[in-house]
Motif scaffolding. Structure first.
Motif, PDB file in Angstrom:
ATOM      1  N   GLU A 219       0.768  -1.052   0.062  1.00  0.00           N
ATOM      2  CA  GLU A 219       0.044  -0.078   0.023  1.00  0.00           C
ATOM      3  C   GLU A 219       0.876   1.325   0.098  1.00  0.00           C
ATOM      4  O   GLU A 219       1.896   1.296   0.820  1.00  0.00           O
ATOM      5  CB  GLU A 219      -0.979  -0.077   1.226  1.00  0.00           C
ATOM      6  CG  GLU A 219      -2.253  -0.892   0.850  1.00  0.00           C
ATOM      7  CD  GLU A 219      -3.055  -0.478   2.110  1.00  0.00           C
ATOM      8  OE1 GLU A 219      -3.272   0.491   2.373  1.00  0.00           O
ATOM      9  OE2 GLU A 219      -4.066  -1.715   2.495  1.00  0.00           O
ATOM     10  N   ILE A 220       0.518   1.986  -0.889  1.00  0.00           N
ATOM     11  CA  ILE A 220       1.469   3.313  -0.917  1.00  0.00           C
ATOM     12  C   ILE A 220       0.724   4.635  -0.320  1.00  0.00           C
ATOM     13  O   ILE A 220      -0.450   4.658  -0.906  1.00  0.00           O
ATOM     14  CB  ILE A 220       1.748   3.505  -2.559  1.00  0.00           C
ATOM     15  CG1 ILE A 220       2.492   2.173  -3.035  1.00  0.00           C
ATOM     16  CG2 ILE A 220       2.789   4.678  -2.749  1.00  0.00           C
ATOM     17  CD1 ILE A 220       2.653   1.926  -4.666  1.00  0.00           C
ATOM     18  N   GLY A 221       1.704   5.232   0.369  1.00  0.00           N
ATOM     19  CA  GLY A 221       1.172   6.606   0.910  1.00  0.00           C
ATOM     20  C   GLY A 221       1.247   7.759   0.098  1.00  0.00           C
ATOM     21  O   GLY A 221       1.584   7.591  -1.230  1.00  0.00           O
ATOM     22  N   THR A 229      -1.306   2.560  -5.515  1.00  0.00           N
ATOM     23  CA  THR A 229      -1.783   1.360  -4.941  1.00  0.00           C
ATOM     24  C   THR A 229      -2.757   0.493  -6.210  1.00  0.00           C
ATOM     25  O   THR A 229      -2.541  -0.709  -6.153  1.00  0.00           O
ATOM     26  CB  THR A 229      -2.494   1.280  -3.633  1.00  0.00           C
ATOM     27  OG1 THR A 229      -1.533   2.300  -2.919  1.00  0.00           O
ATOM     28  CG2 THR A 229      -2.787   0.365  -3.127  1.00  0.00           C
ATOM     29  N   THR A 230      -3.659   0.943  -6.462  1.00  0.00           N
ATOM     30  CA  THR A 230      -4.468   0.671  -7.621  1.00  0.00           C
ATOM     31  C   THR A 230      -3.823  -0.005  -9.053  1.00  0.00           C
ATOM     32  O   THR A 230      -4.064  -0.968  -9.211  1.00  0.00           O
ATOM     33  CB  THR A 230      -5.590   1.567  -7.785  1.00  0.00           C
ATOM     34  OG1 THR A 230      -6.436   2.097  -6.720  1.00  0.00           O
ATOM     35  CG2 THR A 230      -6.541   1.158  -8.869  1.00  0.00           C
ATOM     36  N   SER A 231      -2.832   0.755  -9.239  1.00  0.00           N
ATOM     37  CA  SER A 231      -1.892   0.258 -10.304  1.00  0.00           C
ATOM     38  C   SER A 231      -1.369  -0.941  -9.792  1.00  0.00           C
ATOM     39  O   SER A 231      -1.150  -1.877 -10.657  1.00  0.00           O
ATOM     40  CB  SER A 231      -0.844   1.422 -10.652  1.00  0.00           C
ATOM     41  OG  SER A 231      -0.072   1.044 -11.818  1.00  0.00           O
ATOM     42  N   VAL A 232      -0.682  -1.032  -8.818  1.00  0.00           N
ATOM     43  CA  VAL A 232       0.220  -2.049  -8.217  1.00  0.00           C
ATOM     44  C   VAL A 232      -0.933  -3.441  -8.215  1.00  0.00           C
ATOM     45  O   VAL A 232      -0.572  -4.178  -8.540  1.00  0.00           O
ATOM     46  CB  VAL A 232       0.799  -2.010  -6.947  1.00  0.00           C
ATOM     47  CG1 VAL A 232       1.424  -3.011  -6.290  1.00  0.00           C
ATOM     48  CG2 VAL A 232       1.994  -0.874  -7.000  1.00  0.00           C
ATOM     49  N   MET A 233      -2.088  -3.079  -7.483  1.00  0.00           N
ATOM     50  CA  MET A 233      -2.895  -4.255  -7.645  1.00  0.00           C
ATOM     51  C   MET A 233      -3.306  -4.764  -9.122  1.00  0.00           C
ATOM     52  O   MET A 233      -3.463  -6.229  -9.040  1.00  0.00           O
ATOM     53  CB  MET A 233      -4.358  -3.748  -6.884  1.00  0.00           C
ATOM     54  CG  MET A 233      -4.174  -3.204  -5.241  1.00  0.00           C
ATOM     55  SD  MET A 233      -3.756  -4.877  -4.428  1.00  0.00           S
ATOM     56  CE  MET A 233      -1.944  -4.434  -3.962  1.00  0.00           C
ATOM     57  N   GLN A 234      -3.425  -3.930  -9.867  1.00  0.00           N
ATOM     58  CA  GLN A 234      -3.792  -4.292 -11.233  1.00  0.00           C
ATOM     59  C   GLN A 234      -2.658  -5.071 -11.820  1.00  0.00           C
ATOM     60  O   GLN A 234      -3.025  -6.324 -12.416  1.00  0.00           O
ATOM     61  CB  GLN A 234      -4.140  -3.098 -12.120  1.00  0.00           C
ATOM     62  CG  GLN A 234      -4.427  -3.560 -13.458  1.00  0.00           C
ATOM     63  CD  GLN A 234      -5.816  -4.385 -13.655  1.00  0.00           C
ATOM     64  OE1 GLN A 234      -6.934  -3.850 -13.042  1.00  0.00           O
ATOM     65  NE2 GLN A 234      -5.775  -5.672 -14.330  1.00  0.00           N
TER      66      GLN A 234
END
Length: 271
Positions: A219-221, A229-234
């Motif tokens: 999770e990126i702050g 974070t959404t990009s990483v999850m994708q």
């Protein structure tokens, strides 16, 4: 062991034929054919000569290969995969002694056949030690490192076998300079090397899965944190989909006969 059984069976069969040819009944037939000046005489005599020659070769090969049997049985029945290394030096040492002492089993073609069969035995043992299903089960159980360690053990054991062969190839050059092991390594290890390449691919796959699995917990702050974070999850989701393709191929990925794995793995890496 199939090679040893072959020569044992051949020696037994040819000895039985030889005994029949030496019998009084056959000798009487031959004398009759000789008196009758039969056209069968010359071909039969030639056939007898071939039988006698083949019998001598089979008996000699059977005698010289027999000491290998207990070691090859141990190699085929060893329950500990790492324990296979204890058989390598005695087996190759005995093969060198066969090469030095046998009148027939000292040609490159004979040596290639025997060593290829030993390589096939090692591959079979490796497939019993680790397989695609087991690797994916360990990955699912967060034991990817254990799967990697098993694959490295496999590579290390095969490396030990090849190293032992090269040691004795050098020894053959010194001890039998008139007839050294002049054999291309590829002639012996073509299948073993292909299997090693497959194992390297699966090791790379396992390491990649372990690395990418870390993305699930990131999770990126910061001001752009949610977007990143959404990009990483994708990325992680796309990766999981790519892994699922390999998981559902319907065959054991470590099986060397499944050539389609090469294309599947290439697609995975491209993704």
């Amino acid at each position: 062991l199939a090679e040893l059984d072959f020569w044992s069976s051949k020696a037994s069969n040819l000895n039985a034929i030889y005994n029949q040819l030496q019998s009084d009944r056959v000798r009487r037939v031959l004398r009759f054919l000789d008196r009758a000046k039969s056209t069968y005489n010359a071909p039969f005599a030639k056939l007898c000569t071939e039988v006698f020659r083949a019998r001598a070769e089979a008996n000699d090969n059977n005698r010289f290969l027999k000491p290998l049997r207990p070691w090859l049985e141990e190699l085929e029945n060893m329950s500990s995969f790492e324990g296979l290394t204890t058989c390598f030096r005695p087996i190759i040492h005995l093969i060198l002694l066969v090469w030095k002492g046998s009148a027939y089993y000292n040609t490159p073609s004979r040596l290639v056949v025997l060593l290829r069969e030993i390589c096939n035995c090692l591959i079979r043992q490796a497939c019993g030690y680790v397989n695609g299903t087991l690797i994916f089960e360990m990955i699912e159980a967060d034991e990817a490192r254990k799967a990697e360690d098993m694959l490295r053990t496999l590579l290390r054991v095969f490396g030990a076998f090849k190293s032992t062969y090269w040691d004795y190839k050098a020894k053959a050059l010194t001890e039998v300079p008139e007839n050294p092991w002049r054999i291309q390594n590829n002639a012996i290890f073509v299948r073993l090397d292909a299997f090693l390449e497959r194992c390297h691919d699966i090791l790379e796959l396992t390491q990649t899965i372990r690395q990418f699995s870390k993305l699930a917990k990131i999770e990126i702050g910061g001001t752009k944190g949610k977007t990143l974070t959404t990009s990483v999850m994708q990325i992680h989701s796309d990766f999981v989909t790519a892994v699922d393709v390999i998981k559902t191929v319907g065959y054991d990925i470590i099986d060397l006969d499944m050539k389609q794995f090469d294309d599947t793995f290439y697609e995975f890496r491209s993704t």
